[in-house]
Design an enzyme around this catalytic site. Sequence first.
Site, mmCIF file in Angstrom:
data_model
loop_
_atom_site.group_PDB
_atom_site.id
_atom_site.type_symbol
_atom_site.label_atom_id
_atom_site.label_comp_id
_atom_site.label_asym_id
_atom_site.label_seq_id
_atom_site.Cartn_x
_atom_site.Cartn_y
_atom_site.Cartn_z
ATOM 1 C CE LYS A 8 -3.733 -2.551 2.113
ATOM 2 N NZ LYS A 8 -4.358 -3.056 3.340
ATOM 3 C CD GLN B 155 -3.446 -4.972 6.448
ATOM 4 O OE1 GLN B 155 -3.370 -3.998 5.705
ATOM 5 N NE2 GLN B 155 -4.088 -6.072 6.096
ATOM 6 C CG ASP C 179 -9.724 -0.924 4.806
ATOM 7 O OD1 ASP C 179 -9.435 -1.145 3.608
ATOM 8 O OD2 ASP C 179 -8.989 -1.201 5.755
#
Length: 291
Positions: free
Chosen positions: A53, A97, A120
């Site tokens: 990322k 994450q 997200d």
Amino acid sequence: MTKILDGKALALTLRSKVKEEVATLRDAGHRAPHLAAILVGEDGASMTYVNSKEKDCEYVGFESSVYRLGADTTEEALLSHIASINNNKNIDGLIVQLPVPKHIDATKITESIHPDIDVDGFHTLNVGKLTIDEDTYISATPFGVIMMLEEYGIETRGKHCVVIGRSNIVGRPMSILMSQGGRDATVTICHRHTHDVGAFTRIADIVIVAVGIPEFLKPDMVKEGATVIDVGITRVDADNKRGYLLKGDVEYDTVKEKCSAITPVPGGVGPMTRYGLLHNTLKSYKNKFNL
Ligand code: NAD
């Protein structure tokens, strides 16, 4: 001939467009979009994802900040970290994450991210918006799959789509998106309690598999001419430099012979997921500045 849905090539094209857009914004005097990521602990796959990322951000000209916190970070400390990022006007997207270590409540963490920077798309407000067709951040993997179907011109209207897996991050949002107006598929969801998954997939025009079981989908479970999207990624031990191979949920070589279109693993849904996150970060940035 079977069409190979090349997510790697498509994501590269889409990422290049984001790069151009960012360059134009910068030329006009705007600051760069900024994605922040928090990684707690040292899970190997998570570290790889976060590193990718970071690289993607660099490629398109986003600023990125990665906070690598120890596995013993308390829930309280993590929440306070998130709160400070929520209040930072120069950050447009924040991801934590997953998975987080067991002593941390993942739902509490997801809910603590401000919905406006929840790129997200895991916050309940954004999930709720998705279910009632309101504009929102669609989580990166389902978004990537939708983009891929669109860009490759796979017809979804009136088609029977079977989604295998009902997780909050892949299967369930995927099923909602496929049934929504615009895509208009008839959707069946299969999961671990489904008796005879093959009975459903054999009558499907589109099969989307997200179970995390290598080579779960066999050729006798697929209708001739179907489209098969393989979301699964599992590391299996291998005698190579890395010590592992990435396996999808589809028995690729055999299923490929039967279907009209298929995604490979790696190089299919994975790169499109990475693109999805960039897309959502740019969307948040543009919302912030009414661009
Ligand atoms: P998960 O473990 O949360 O969910 C798995 C789902 O599969 C569950 O809903 C379960 O009911 C279902 N399932 C399990 N066994 C089954 C069976 N025998 N028959 C039918 N259904 C069954 O997993 P997830 O987070 O949704 O991820 C699924 C896979 O996708 C994993 O391999 C994961 O690594 C991969 N993934 C890939 C990407 C990407 O970018 N390509 C992104 C997210 C997840």
